[in-house]
Design an enzyme around this catalytic site. Structure first.
Site, short mmCIF file in Angstrom:
data_model
loop_
_atom_site.label_atom_id
_atom_site.label_comp_id
_atom_site.label_asym_id
_atom_site.label_seq_id
_atom_site.Cartn_x
_atom_site.Cartn_y
_atom_site.Cartn_z
N LYS A 1 13.45 8.15 7.16
CA LYS A 1 12.28 8.40 6.50
C LYS A 1 11.13 8.26 7.76
O LYS A 1 10.13 9.16 8.04
CB LYS A 1 11.69 7.50 5.48
CG LYS A 1 12.45 7.48 4.19
CD LYS A 1 12.08 6.87 3.07
CE LYS A 1 11.94 5.31 3.37
NZ LYS A 1 13.18 4.60 3.61
N ARG B 1 8.27 2.39 -4.86
CA ARG B 1 9.68 1.89 -4.76
C ARG B 1 10.06 1.45 -6.21
O ARG B 1 11.10 1.12 -6.30
CB ARG B 1 9.61 0.68 -3.70
CG ARG B 1 10.44 1.17 -2.59
CD ARG B 1 9.97 -0.30 -1.67
NE ARG B 1 10.85 -0.38 -0.73
CZ ARG B 1 10.39 -0.27 0.51
NH1 ARG B 1 9.27 0.40 0.88
NH2 ARG B 1 11.40 -0.36 1.47
N ARG C 1 11.67 -6.54 13.87
CA ARG C 1 11.63 -6.65 12.39
C ARG C 1 12.61 -7.82 11.95
O ARG C 1 13.78 -7.82 12.34
CB ARG C 1 12.10 -5.38 11.96
CG ARG C 1 11.25 -4.14 11.73
CD ARG C 1 11.65 -3.10 10.71
NE ARG C 1 11.89 -3.41 9.60
CZ ARG C 1 11.75 -2.42 8.48
NH1 ARG C 1 11.45 -1.34 9.02
NH2 ARG C 1 12.02 -3.05 7.31
P1 AMP Z 1 10.07 -0.62 4.84
O1 AMP Z 1 9.27 -0.64 6.27
O2 AMP Z 1 9.54 0.37 3.91
O3 AMP Z 1 11.62 -0.90 4.95
O4 AMP Z 1 9.55 -2.11 4.01
C1 AMP Z 1 9.77 -3.44 4.55
C2 AMP Z 1 9.72 -4.45 3.44
O5 AMP Z 1 8.41 -4.19 2.87
C3 AMP Z 1 10.61 -4.09 2.12
O6 AMP Z 1 11.87 -4.59 2.18
C4 AMP Z 1 9.74 -4.88 0.96
O7 AMP Z 1 9.93 -6.14 1.11
C5 AMP Z 1 8.39 -4.36 1.61
N1 AMP Z 1 7.75 -3.21 0.91
C6 AMP Z 1 7.42 -2.31 1.46
N2 AMP Z 1 6.86 -1.03 0.76
C7 AMP Z 1 7.08 -1.69 -0.60
C8 AMP Z 1 6.80 -1.31 -1.71
N3 AMP Z 1 6.41 -0.13 -1.99
N4 AMP Z 1 6.94 -2.31 -2.84
C9 AMP Z 1 7.32 -3.31 -2.70
N5 AMP Z 1 7.69 -3.99 -1.30
C10 AMP Z 1 7.52 -2.96 -0.42
#
Ligand code: AMP
Length: 191
Positions: A13, A88, A136
């Site tokens: 993505k 999400r 990360r």
């Molecule tokens: P990502 O970078 O999109 O993989 O997000 C990393 C982490 O941030 C996820 O595993 C969640 O813990 C949190 N996170 C990101 N976006 C959301 C969302 N829309 N709703 C809830 N938690 C989120």
């Protein structure tokens, strides 16, 4: 143009979002990036979400929706945005529909990067091994598996949610990067 990019962790993505930002002169709104910035700046939100994110769980909807709503009101979003990592959950998708209606904005498309879960698991395990100790703190094998489980249970239902609304375009996320890009461009040409 206003888009949602939907797909599990490791589906690519971020890579596609970066390209679409340049092509359409829009901004990328990544809730994950916003949370990581809050954590590194040690804000109140950052302190609240750090342990949740580290274990691969979802941040509560209320906090996430507030953050994204405020971000959408900033000037650089005027020409459009691509939502990466939001919504999400079905509750977040409902909240997004309300937010957009309230702001008088329309969603143009939802692009799903469809992937083979087995191959994806191999990819993300490789990424975990390569990035362990990297920027990360949720890129370790355990948190990545958890994030994939959370995707399957809470986020994957959004595919049929948006399909029923007629805004879904599905592309083969297992193809190489340029081919995925081409498929997305073709799908967006029709919206
Ligand atoms: P990502 O970078 O999109 O993989 O997000 C990393 C982490 O941030 C996820 O595993 C969640 O813990 C949190 N996170 C990101 N976006 C959301 C969302 N829309 N709703 C809830 N938690 C989120």
């Amino acid at each position: 143009m206003r888009l949602i990019l939907l797909g599990p962790p490791g589906a690519g993505k971020g890579t596609q979002a970066t390209r679409l930002v340049t092509k359409h002169s829009i901004v990328q709104l990544s809730t994950g990036d916003m949370f990581r910035a809050a954590i590194s700046n040690q804000t109140g939100v950052g302190k609240e979400v750090k342990s949740i994110i580290d274990r691969g769980d979802l941040v509560p909807d209320s906090l996430t929706v507030r953050l994204i709503s405020e971000r959408m009101d900033e000037d650089d979003c005027e020409n459009g945005f691509i939502l990466d990592g939001f919504p999400r959950t079905i509750a977040q998708a409902d909240a997004l529909a309300g937010l957009l209606a309230g702001k008088g904005l329309k969603l143009d498309a939802v692009v799903e990067l469809k992937v083979n879960e087995k191959i994806l698991l191999g990819r993300i395990e490789k990424r975990a091994a390569e990035t362990e100790g990297g920027p990360r703190s949720d890129d370790n094998a355990e948190a990545l598996k958890k994030r994939l489980d959370v995707y399957r249970e809470q986020t994957a239902p959004l595919v049929s949610y948006y399909d029923e609304k007629g805004t879904l375009c599905t592309v083969d996320g297992m193809a190489d990067i340029d081919d995925v890009a081409k498929q997305i461009d073709e799908a967006l040409a029709g919206v």
